[in-house]
Design a protein around this motif. Structure first.
Motif, PDB file in Angstrom:
ATOM      1  N   LEU A 284       0.831  -1.203   0.000  1.00 37.24           N
ATOM      2  CA  LEU A 284       0.000   0.000   0.000  1.00 37.24           C
ATOM      3  C   LEU A 284       0.866   1.254   0.000  1.00 37.24           C
ATOM      4  O   LEU A 284       0.594   2.213  -0.732  1.00 37.24           O
ATOM      5  N   ARG A 285       1.913   1.255   0.821  1.00 37.10           N
ATOM      6  CA  ARG A 285       2.833   2.404   0.851  1.00 37.10           C
ATOM      7  C   ARG A 285       3.531   2.585  -0.483  1.00 37.10           C
ATOM      8  O   ARG A 285       3.565   3.686  -1.055  1.00 37.10           O
ATOM      9  N   TYR A 286       4.073   1.508  -1.003  1.00 31.08           N
ATOM     10  CA  TYR A 286       4.890   1.566  -2.210  1.00 31.08           C
ATOM     11  C   TYR A 286       4.070   1.989  -3.428  1.00 31.08           C
ATOM     12  O   TYR A 286       4.522   2.781  -4.254  1.00 31.08           O
ATOM     13  N   LEU A 287       2.857   1.509  -3.533  1.00 28.95           N
ATOM     14  CA  LEU A 287       2.045   1.740  -4.731  1.00 28.95           C
ATOM     15  C   LEU A 287       1.179   3.002  -4.646  1.00 28.95           C
ATOM     16  O   LEU A 287       1.023   3.709  -5.630  1.00 28.95           O
ATOM     17  N   ARG A 324       6.856   8.063  -0.165  1.00 30.59           N
ATOM     18  CA  ARG A 324       8.230   7.819  -0.607  1.00 30.59           C
ATOM     19  C   ARG A 324       9.210   8.778   0.077  1.00 30.59           C
ATOM     20  O   ARG A 324      10.346   8.937  -0.374  1.00 30.59           O
ATOM     21  N   ASP A 325       8.789   9.395   1.173  1.00 25.48           N
ATOM     22  CA  ASP A 325       9.640  10.347   1.888  1.00 25.48           C
ATOM     23  C   ASP A 325      10.729   9.592   2.637  1.00 25.48           C
ATOM     24  O   ASP A 325      10.463   8.841   3.582  1.00 25.48           O
ATOM     25  N   ASP A 333      12.157   3.776  -2.285  1.00 30.60           N
ATOM     26  CA  ASP A 333      11.798   3.289  -3.626  1.00 30.60           C
ATOM     27  C   ASP A 333      12.019   1.787  -3.775  1.00 30.60           C
ATOM     28  O   ASP A 333      11.862   1.247  -4.877  1.00 30.60           O
ATOM     29  N   THR A 334      12.353   1.138  -2.676  1.00 31.07           N
ATOM     30  CA  THR A 334      12.538  -0.311  -2.664  1.00 31.07           C
ATOM     31  C   THR A 334      11.376  -0.969  -1.928  1.00 31.07           C
ATOM     32  O   THR A 334      10.941  -0.481  -0.881  1.00 31.07           O
TER      33      THR A 334
END
Length: 405
Positions: A284-287, A324-325, A333-334
């Motif tokens: 959820l965070r990444y996308l 992405r902070d 970004d990983t």
């Protein structure tokens, strides 16, 4: 020290909407620079208005929690040229502030408690297995149409008491309402069809209540000093139908695309199914599928991140940038499926944080776990760079995702 600038003028850059060719899951690369050098910057939105773009995690939380930054123009069309002061539609909860918003949210919360969502888990698993069975009858499928869309749609139909055989029509109208490519007339027509449909259903529930969400809302509100009107109920139903399946369906497909891109990552998750809850929060965070952020309107002067936002100006909280902070999420970004990303902004923050968060997470947990367990040979039918991504929609996702096994 407060920095004062005016949200108008020439030379203002366009709203960052592109995605890097190297990774379609990453937001616009401009966000990285803005977080470092200009965390509150002026941008020109697609409809021509200027807005303050908020890109850092802590500033986004501050914006979304500040009652001086109103939601009254949010959700109508993310990039409207201006807020003209009209009152929101009755029941349009995402545009209401203060006591009016709190009144409706209290009534809705009873439908999305942890206990009620967990009680739905066996039903979610049942329909997920049914759609998996249907896929396994062949050797290929479109993961969007054959799996990711129908599961949350069927869950929301069950909750609302909407006959599932009508889902095709409201899925189409939901897509219209979340696309920037649809014009105002098309969106208005889609809204009207959904409201008319639900209005008829609500009239029936007023006469003959059932064991469904609409009937319970009617009964719950009847115990207060302000029963819900049919227009309010209809609008709440539309919001639930649209929000209740569009975002989750896209998260399921994008999450599987992320997993399928890295067989080792997918194998590790398959070997440790008990970690699916943590993995879902990281995905959820990444996308962060709400790809353009959340709009707020300043009702009075307010300082955000050291910059003065004047009354009457717009603010856009860029959720993908906040998630992405690097100040909050190391190596952002990983994808790290073991990361404790509980504080991610995928569902927003503050009084308007998504009311269906727990339901969406359970649906994702069940859907991803089932695919990993029952389709160990699942793979993309064509390279991801050839995929049809929804780059101009409010919700990021895939229109189609052909898979084989």
């Amino acid at each position: 020290m407060t920095n004062t600038r005016t949200a108008s003028g020439n030379g203002i850059p366009d709203f960052p909407v592109s995605r890097p060719d190297s990774c379609p899951f990453d937001p616009d690369e401009t966000y990285t620079r803005l977080r470092a050098d200009d965390p509150l910057s002026l941008v020109r939105c697609p409809a021509g208005m200027d807005a303050w773009l908020v890109t850092r995690y802590q500033d986004i939380r501050s914006v979304l929690a500040d009652p001086r930054l109103s939601s009254r123009a949010a959700g109508s069309d993310h990039m409207l040229p201006s807020y003209d002061g009209r009152d929101p539609l009755p029941g349009f909860m995402i545009q209401l502030d203060g006591t009016e918003h709190a009144r409706l949210r209290r009534l809705m919360m009873g439908e999305f408690t942890g206990r009620r969502v967990e009680a739905l888990r066996p039903y979610i698993q049942k329909i997920t297995d049914e759609h998996t069975d249907a896929m396994l009858a062949g050797s290929s499928a479109d993961l969007v149409q054959d799996f990711a869309l129908p599961i949350p749609s069927q869950v929301i139909c069950e909750m609302l008491g909407v006959p599932y055989e009508d889902h095709t029509a409201f899925q189409h109208d939901s897509e219209v309402l979340t696309s920037f490519e649809a014009d105002e007339a098309a969106r208005a027509a889609a809204t009207r069809r959904l409201e008319d449909y639900l209005g008829e259903l609500i009239e029936k529930r007023l006469v003959e209540p059932q064991d469904d969400m609409l009937s319970r809302l009617i009964a719950r509100a009847a115990e207060t000093d302000r029963p819900l009107t049919v227009p309010e109920l209809s609008t709440l139903g539309v919001l639930t139908l649209v929000a209740g399946h569009e975002t989750t369906a896209n998260m399921i497909t994008l999450s599987m695309a992320v997993l399928l891109e890295d067989p080792e990552r997918m194998a590790a998750l398959r070997a440790a199914p008990e970690t699916i809850g943590t993995a879902v929060k990281e995905l959820l965070r990444y996308l962060t599928v709400i790809q353009f952020g959340l709009v707020r309107y300043a009702t009075e002067d307010v300082t955000v991140g050291g910059t003065k936002v004047k009354a009457g100006e717009w603010v856009v909280a860029a959720l993908p940038s906040g998630n992405r902070d690097e100040r909050v999420f190391p190596d952002p970004d990983t994808v790290d499926l073991g990361r404790r990303a509980r504080t991610n902004l995928a569902f927003g923050f503050g009084p308007h944080q998504c009311i269906g968060q727990q339901l969406a997470e359970v649906e994702m947990q069940v859907a991803l776990s089932t695919l990993l367990r029952r389709l160990p040979g699942l793979r993309l039918a064509r390279p991801l760079e050839q995929a049809d991504f929804k780059l101009n929609d409010i919700v990021h996702g895939l229109r189609r995702m052909p898979v084989v096994w």
